[in-house]
Design a protein around this motif. Structure first.
Motif, PDB file in Angstrom:
ATOM      1  N   LEU A  13     -14.945 -34.360 119.909  1.00  0.00           N
ATOM      2  CA  LEU A  13     -14.514 -35.271 120.365  1.00  0.00           C
ATOM      3  C   LEU A  13     -15.365 -35.396 121.946  1.00  0.00           C
ATOM      4  O   LEU A  13     -15.029 -34.208 122.524  1.00  0.00           O
ATOM      5  CB  LEU A  13     -12.854 -35.493 120.703  1.00  0.00           C
ATOM      6  CG  LEU A  13     -12.075 -35.115 119.325  1.00  0.00           C
ATOM      7  CD1 LEU A  13     -10.493 -35.304 118.708  1.00  0.00           C
ATOM      8  CD2 LEU A  13     -12.401 -36.469 118.985  1.00  0.00           C
ATOM      9  N   ARG A  25      -4.311 -36.247 116.400  1.00  0.00           N
ATOM     10  CA  ARG A  25      -4.160 -34.646 116.386  1.00  0.00           C
ATOM     11  C   ARG A  25      -4.466 -33.346 117.538  1.00  0.00           C
ATOM     12  O   ARG A  25      -3.634 -32.637 117.918  1.00  0.00           O
ATOM     13  CB  ARG A  25      -4.554 -34.959 115.276  1.00  0.00           C
ATOM     14  CG  ARG A  25      -4.434 -33.101 114.583  1.00  0.00           C
ATOM     15  CD  ARG A  25      -4.956 -32.818 113.099  1.00  0.00           C
ATOM     16  NE  ARG A  25      -5.185 -33.514 111.983  1.00  0.00           N
ATOM     17  CZ  ARG A  25      -5.326 -34.298 111.505  1.00  0.00           C
ATOM     18  NH1 ARG A  25      -6.668 -34.508 112.027  1.00  0.00           N
ATOM     19  NH2 ARG A  25      -5.419 -35.018 110.664  1.00  0.00           N
ATOM     20  N   GLN A  26      -5.020 -33.466 118.069  1.00  0.00           N
ATOM     21  CA  GLN A  26      -5.254 -33.319 119.382  1.00  0.00           C
ATOM     22  C   GLN A  26      -4.300 -33.574 120.467  1.00  0.00           C
ATOM     23  O   GLN A  26      -4.320 -32.536 121.308  1.00  0.00           O
ATOM     24  CB  GLN A  26      -6.764 -33.349 120.041  1.00  0.00           C
ATOM     25  CG  GLN A  26      -7.206 -32.319 121.638  1.00  0.00           C
ATOM     26  CD  GLN A  26      -8.007 -31.209 121.121  1.00  0.00           C
ATOM     27  OE1 GLN A  26      -8.569 -31.466 119.795  1.00  0.00           O
ATOM     28  NE2 GLN A  26      -7.386 -30.761 121.456  1.00  0.00           N
ATOM     29  N   GLU A  50      -8.207 -37.862 115.232  1.00  0.00           N
ATOM     30  CA  GLU A  50      -8.046 -36.790 115.335  1.00  0.00           C
ATOM     31  C   GLU A  50      -7.574 -36.328 117.054  1.00  0.00           C
ATOM     32  O   GLU A  50      -7.512 -35.527 117.595  1.00  0.00           O
ATOM     33  CB  GLU A  50      -9.679 -36.118 115.270  1.00  0.00           C
ATOM     34  CG  GLU A  50     -10.168 -36.342 113.858  1.00  0.00           C
ATOM     35  CD  GLU A  50      -9.964 -34.280 113.463  1.00  0.00           C
ATOM     36  OE1 GLU A  50      -9.664 -33.344 113.932  1.00  0.00           O
ATOM     37  OE2 GLU A  50      -9.488 -35.263 112.372  1.00  0.00           O
ATOM     38  N   VAL A  51      -8.484 -37.666 117.177  1.00  0.00           N
ATOM     39  CA  VAL A  51      -7.331 -37.587 118.831  1.00  0.00           C
ATOM     40  C   VAL A  51      -6.069 -37.533 119.393  1.00  0.00           C
ATOM     41  O   VAL A  51      -5.671 -36.754 119.899  1.00  0.00           O
ATOM     42  CB  VAL A  51      -8.052 -38.984 119.940  1.00  0.00           C
ATOM     43  CG1 VAL A  51      -6.924 -39.349 121.094  1.00  0.00           C
ATOM     44  CG2 VAL A  51      -9.835 -38.946 119.600  1.00  0.00           C
ATOM     45  N   ARG A 102     -14.754 -35.025 126.084  1.00  0.00           N
ATOM     46  CA  ARG A 102     -13.607 -33.786 126.989  1.00  0.00           C
ATOM     47  C   ARG A 102     -13.719 -34.596 128.794  1.00  0.00           C
ATOM     48  O   ARG A 102     -13.916 -33.768 129.022  1.00  0.00           O
ATOM     49  CB  ARG A 102     -13.245 -32.559 126.540  1.00  0.00           C
ATOM     50  CG  ARG A 102     -13.444 -32.654 125.538  1.00  0.00           C
ATOM     51  CD  ARG A 102     -11.504 -32.645 124.918  1.00  0.00           C
ATOM     52  NE  ARG A 102     -10.815 -32.371 126.171  1.00  0.00           N
ATOM     53  CZ  ARG A 102      -9.612 -31.184 125.897  1.00  0.00           C
ATOM     54  NH1 ARG A 102      -9.836 -30.966 124.045  1.00  0.00           N
ATOM     55  NH2 ARG A 102      -9.212 -31.041 126.803  1.00  0.00           N
ATOM     56  N   ASP A 128     -18.820 -31.777 112.896  1.00  0.00           N
ATOM     57  CA  ASP A 128     -18.009 -30.171 113.251  1.00  0.00           C
ATOM     58  C   ASP A 128     -18.305 -30.101 111.077  1.00  0.00           C
ATOM     59  O   ASP A 128     -19.107 -31.095 110.319  1.00  0.00           O
ATOM     60  CB  ASP A 128     -16.843 -30.042 113.314  1.00  0.00           C
ATOM     61  CG  ASP A 128     -15.748 -31.370 112.969  1.00  0.00           C
ATOM     62  OD1 ASP A 128     -16.484 -32.034 112.040  1.00  0.00           O
ATOM     63  OD2 ASP A 128     -14.756 -31.562 113.754  1.00  0.00           O
ATOM     64  N   SER A 148      -1.314 -31.478 119.390  1.00  0.00           N
ATOM     65  CA  SER A 148      -1.613 -29.818 119.510  1.00  0.00           C
ATOM     66  C   SER A 148      -1.330 -29.565 121.227  1.00  0.00           C
ATOM     67  O   SER A 148      -1.239 -28.514 121.269  1.00  0.00           O
ATOM     68  CB  SER A 148      -3.060 -29.163 118.798  1.00  0.00           C
ATOM     69  OG  SER A 148      -4.400 -29.682 119.676  1.00  0.00           O
ATOM     70  N   GLU A 149      -2.068 -29.852 122.110  1.00  0.00           N
ATOM     71  CA  GLU A 149      -1.742 -30.337 123.548  1.00  0.00           C
ATOM     72  C   GLU A 149      -0.414 -30.359 124.004  1.00  0.00           C
ATOM     73  O   GLU A 149      -0.227 -30.101 124.996  1.00  0.00           O
ATOM     74  CB  GLU A 149      -3.396 -30.482 124.070  1.00  0.00           C
ATOM     75  CG  GLU A 149      -4.027 -30.331 124.175  1.00  0.00           C
ATOM     76  CD  GLU A 149      -5.526 -30.995 124.590  1.00  0.00           C
ATOM     77  OE1 GLU A 149      -5.236 -32.007 124.979  1.00  0.00           O
ATOM     78  OE2 GLU A 149      -6.555 -30.819 124.433  1.00  0.00           O
ATOM     79  N   TYR A 162     -11.756 -40.828 114.105  1.00  0.00           N
ATOM     80  CA  TYR A 162     -11.121 -39.803 114.866  1.00  0.00           C
ATOM     81  C   TYR A 162     -10.466 -40.176 116.621  1.00  0.00           C
ATOM     82  O   TYR A 162     -10.045 -39.998 116.899  1.00  0.00           O
ATOM     83  CB  TYR A 162     -12.853 -40.951 116.414  1.00  0.00           C
ATOM     84  CG  TYR A 162     -13.814 -40.475 115.669  1.00  0.00           C
ATOM     85  CD1 TYR A 162     -14.519 -39.166 115.603  1.00  0.00           C
ATOM     86  CD2 TYR A 162     -14.720 -41.260 114.756  1.00  0.00           C
ATOM     87  CE1 TYR A 162     -15.472 -38.197 115.353  1.00  0.00           C
ATOM     88  CE2 TYR A 162     -16.388 -40.462 114.411  1.00  0.00           C
ATOM     89  CZ  TYR A 162     -16.291 -39.110 114.526  1.00  0.00           C
ATOM     90  OH  TYR A 162     -18.001 -37.762 114.006  1.00  0.00           O
TER      91      TYR A 162
END
Length: 61
Positions: free
Chosen positions: A55, A8-9, A5-6, A57, A48, A12-13, A2
């Motif tokens: 995640l 990566r997120q 993933e955070v 938000r 998913d 991407s933002e 996780y």
């Protein structure tokens, strides 16, 4: 997983992610991580395609 993933997120933002800080990341500093006891996993349809829960938000809650 996780934390990856955070990160990566965030990338991407468009948030700056300094990879030199990664050596300081560890799930062991969180008290909800049980490294030595019994584990139970609930099956959920909220996972998913990679079998991960979404995640959180905080801006969407």
């Amino acid at each position: 997983v996780y934390m990856q993933e955070v990160l990566r997120q965030l990338k991407s933002e468009g948030y700056p992610v300094d990879e030199t800080h990664f050596e300081h990341l560890s799930p062991c500093r969180f008290e909800h991580i049980n490294r030595l006891g019994k584990y139970s996993f609930e099956s959920s349809s909220a996972f998913d395609i990679g079998n991960r829960r979404p995640l959180r938000r905080p801006d969407k809650e």
